[in-house]
Motif scaffolding. Sequence first.
Motif, PDB file in Angstrom:
ATOM      1  N   LEU A   1       0.865  -1.174   0.000  1.00  0.00           N
ATOM      2  CA  LEU A   1       0.000   0.000   0.000  1.00  0.00           C
ATOM      3  C   LEU A   1       0.900   1.221   0.000  1.00  0.00           C
ATOM      4  N   ASP A   2       0.534   2.243  -0.741  1.00  0.00           N
ATOM      5  CA  ASP A   2       1.308   3.483  -0.776  1.00  0.00           C
ATOM      6  C   ASP A   2       0.932   4.294   0.461  1.00  0.00           C
ATOM      7  N   GLU A   3       1.744   4.147   1.495  1.00  0.00           N
ATOM      8  CA  GLU A   3       1.489   4.854   2.743  1.00  0.00           C
ATOM      9  C   GLU A   3       2.794   5.343   3.335  1.00  0.00           C
ATOM     10  N   ALA A   4       2.694   6.390   4.143  1.00  0.00           N
ATOM     11  CA  ALA A   4       3.876   6.930   4.801  1.00  0.00           C
ATOM     12  C   ALA A   4       4.481   5.857   5.700  1.00  0.00           C
ATOM     13  N   SER A   5       5.815   5.874   5.801  1.00  0.00           N
ATOM     14  CA  SER A   5       6.497   4.864   6.605  1.00  0.00           C
ATOM     15  C   SER A   5       7.775   5.436   7.199  1.00  0.00           C
ATOM     16  N   SER A   6       7.985   5.210   8.462  1.00  0.00           N
ATOM     17  CA  SER A   6       9.210   5.646   9.159  1.00  0.00           C
ATOM     18  C   SER A   6       9.525   7.119   8.917  1.00  0.00           C
ATOM     19  N   GLY A   7       8.499   7.943   8.904  1.00  0.00           N
ATOM     20  CA  GLY A   7       8.697   9.382   8.716  1.00  0.00           C
ATOM     21  C   GLY A   7       8.808   9.824   7.271  1.00  0.00           C
ATOM     22  N   ALA A   8       8.894   8.878   6.349  1.00  0.00           N
ATOM     23  CA  ALA A   8       8.972   9.221   4.918  1.00  0.00           C
ATOM     24  C   ALA A   8       7.551   9.314   4.374  1.00  0.00           C
ATOM     25  N   PRO A   9       7.271  10.322   3.533  1.00  0.00           N
ATOM     26  CA  PRO A   9       5.918  10.460   2.979  1.00  0.00           C
ATOM     27  C   PRO A   9       5.617   9.356   1.970  1.00  0.00           C
TER      28      PRO A   9
END
Length: 116
Positions: free
Chosen positions: A78-86
């Motif tokens: 899924l295209d979601e923000a991760s570890s502070g990255a947008p």
Amino acid sequence: MNLSMPFRPGDLVVVVLHSPRERLWGRILGLEAAGIAVRGVDLSPWSEVLSLVRTGQADQVALGTRFLPMHRVETLYLDEASSGAPSLAETFLDRTGQDPHTFLADPPSSRHRRNP
């Protein structure tokens, strides 16, 4: 045990394929055991895609609708923000000012198909 799939038509995803290796960003049109239908772009020229859309040249982006057989799908995210990255969608909106769902909308030809 019946697990609910987090992937639904309309979701923005990143698909990693093998043989040959490709990475795509797009919108799910359909998902089944045989494969996934996606409308999207190859991520290898991501900066170029953002630049073309930002400068009003979106018609030059290789945006397409593809069916990807499941035997080629290595990973689906899924295209979601991760570890502070947008997310890529957030980056797309931030850099182009355009809604990614609108950009990845169905092509006009598929919305106006005639029944035989």
